[in-house]
Design an enzyme around this catalytic site. Sequence first.
Site, PDB file in Angstrom:
ATOM      1  N   ARG A 267       4.062  -5.391  -5.543  1.00 36.77           N
ATOM      2  CA  ARG A 267       4.030  -4.130  -4.786  1.00 36.77           C
ATOM      3  C   ARG A 267       3.307  -3.010  -5.560  1.00 36.77           C
ATOM      4  O   ARG A 267       2.615  -2.188  -4.976  1.00 36.77           O
ATOM      5  CB  ARG A 267       5.480  -3.727  -4.476  1.00 36.77           C
ATOM      6  CG  ARG A 267       5.645  -2.476  -3.631  1.00 36.77           C
ATOM      7  CD  ARG A 267       7.106  -2.279  -3.261  1.00 36.77           C
ATOM      8  NE  ARG A 267       7.401  -0.930  -2.815  1.00 36.77           N
ATOM      9  CZ  ARG A 267       7.321  -0.534  -1.549  1.00 36.77           C
ATOM     10  NH1 ARG A 267       6.954  -1.359  -0.603  1.00 36.77           N
ATOM     11  NH2 ARG A 267       7.615   0.717  -1.223  1.00 36.77           N
TER      12      ARG A 267
ATOM     13  N   ILE B   9       3.409   3.901   2.046  1.00 40.90           N
ATOM     14  CA  ILE B   9       3.769   2.481   2.015  1.00 40.90           C
ATOM     15  C   ILE B   9       5.259   2.483   2.356  1.00 40.90           C
ATOM     16  O   ILE B   9       6.025   3.285   1.808  1.00 40.90           O
ATOM     17  CB  ILE B   9       3.482   1.858   0.627  1.00 40.90           C
ATOM     18  CG1 ILE B   9       3.925   0.390   0.565  1.00 40.90           C
ATOM     19  CG2 ILE B   9       4.118   2.629  -0.504  1.00 40.90           C
ATOM     20  CD1 ILE B   9       3.495  -0.320  -0.751  1.00 40.90           C
ATOM     21  N   SER B  10       5.688   1.602   3.281  1.00 39.66           N
ATOM     22  CA  SER B  10       7.081   1.644   3.746  1.00 39.66           C
ATOM     23  C   SER B  10       8.053   1.241   2.638  1.00 39.66           C
ATOM     24  O   SER B  10       7.692   0.518   1.703  1.00 39.66           O
ATOM     25  CB  SER B  10       7.256   0.712   4.940  1.00 39.66           C
ATOM     26  OG  SER B  10       6.346   1.038   5.963  1.00 39.66           O
ATOM     27  N   GLN B  11       9.299   1.678   2.809  1.00 40.63           N
ATOM     28  CA  GLN B  11      10.398   1.297   1.911  1.00 40.63           C
ATOM     29  C   GLN B  11      10.491  -0.243   1.874  1.00 40.63           C
ATOM     30  O   GLN B  11      10.369  -0.892   2.925  1.00 40.63           O
ATOM     31  CB  GLN B  11      11.667   1.892   2.510  1.00 40.63           C
ATOM     32  CG  GLN B  11      12.935   1.633   1.767  1.00 40.63           C
ATOM     33  CD  GLN B  11      14.147   2.082   2.612  1.00 40.63           C
ATOM     34  OE1 GLN B  11      14.042   2.312   3.810  1.00 40.63           O
ATOM     35  NE2 GLN B  11      15.276   2.195   1.953  1.00 40.63           N
ATOM     36  N   PRO B  12      10.723  -0.838   0.701  1.00 44.17           N
ATOM     37  CA  PRO B  12      10.770  -2.310   0.624  1.00 44.17           C
ATOM     38  C   PRO B  12      11.711  -2.950   1.638  1.00 44.17           C
ATOM     39  O   PRO B  12      11.374  -3.955   2.270  1.00 44.17           O
ATOM     40  CB  PRO B  12      11.240  -2.567  -0.812  1.00 44.17           C
ATOM     41  CG  PRO B  12      10.823  -1.353  -1.574  1.00 44.17           C
ATOM     42  CD  PRO B  12      10.888  -0.208  -0.620  1.00 44.17           C
TER      43      PRO B  12
END
Length: 241
Positions: free
Chosen positions: A63, A89-92
Site C-alpha cells: 500500500r 486512497i480509501s481506508q484499508p
Amino acid sequence: MRRAAWVALLVFGACSHESGPAHAVPPDPDSREQERLQMVSRQIEGRGVRDARVLAAMRKVPRHRFVPESQRAQAYDDRPLPIGHQQTISQPYIVALMSELAGVQPGDTVLEVGTGSGYQAAVLGEMGVKVFSIEIIEPLAKRAEAILSKLGYAKKVQVRHGDGYAGWPEHAPFDAIIVTAAPPKIPEPLRQQLKVGGHLVIPVGKHYQRLLRVTRTKDGFREESVIPVRFVPMTGKAQEK
Ligand code: SAM
C-alpha cells in the site's frame, strides 16, 4: 513469533551448508510487511472480513507504494489518505470490504470506477481477476498506471482516463463493478453492464451516503444497504441534473 523462528532456522540452515552457494534473496528493506500483516489482522480481520483471497491480497500489495512520498509513513494507518487533486486512497478496511462484497472468483472480469491511486485495482488484480479501471482525473490515471506497471500489475489491470458514469461497454458485461466515488444515485449504465449474478458495490448519496450492493438477478436487481460511508463525490455526468 513462529514466523520469526522459521526465518531464523532457515537462515541458520543456509549458513550451515558449505556444499554450495546460498541463494538467499536479500530482504527488501522497504517491504513493510510487518505493518501490512498488522493492518490486516487488526483493521480488517478484526472487523469481520473473512474472504481468504481478500486477506491474502491485502497482506501482499504494498500500500505504501501507492501513496505520495509525503504520506508514506501513514500508509498503513486505519484511514483514508490524500493522494493529490483533492482525492484520497480509501481506508484499508473499506478496500477489503468492497473486495469481499464484490464476491469475485479468479478469472472474473471487474470494472472499477475511480482508479485514484491504483491500490484497489492492485488488490483485485492480486485476487486473480482482470480489472478495467477508469479515472476521471488524467494525472491520477497516468500515475496509477505507472505504479501498477512498475509493481507488475500491468497485465491484470487496464487503466483508462475518462468519466466512469458510462462504464466500459467494450468489455461489458462484468462479473462485478466496484465504484469508489459516490454518485447521488446509481448510474443506469453500470447496472446494465453487470452479468446476471454479478454484484455492483457502490456508495450512493450526497451528504449522507450508504454503501450498497446491487445484485443482478434473472428478473431484475436486488439491493442491500451495507454500512454508512463517506466517499468523495462522483464527478462528471453523475452531477448533471
Ligand atoms: N480506488 C481508489 C484507490 O484505491 O486509491 C480510491 C479512489 S478515490 C476515493 C475516488 C476516485 O474516483 C478519485 O480519484 C476521483 O477522481 C475518481 N472519480 C470521481 N468521479 C469519477 C468519474 N465520474 N469517473 C471516474 N473516476 C471518478
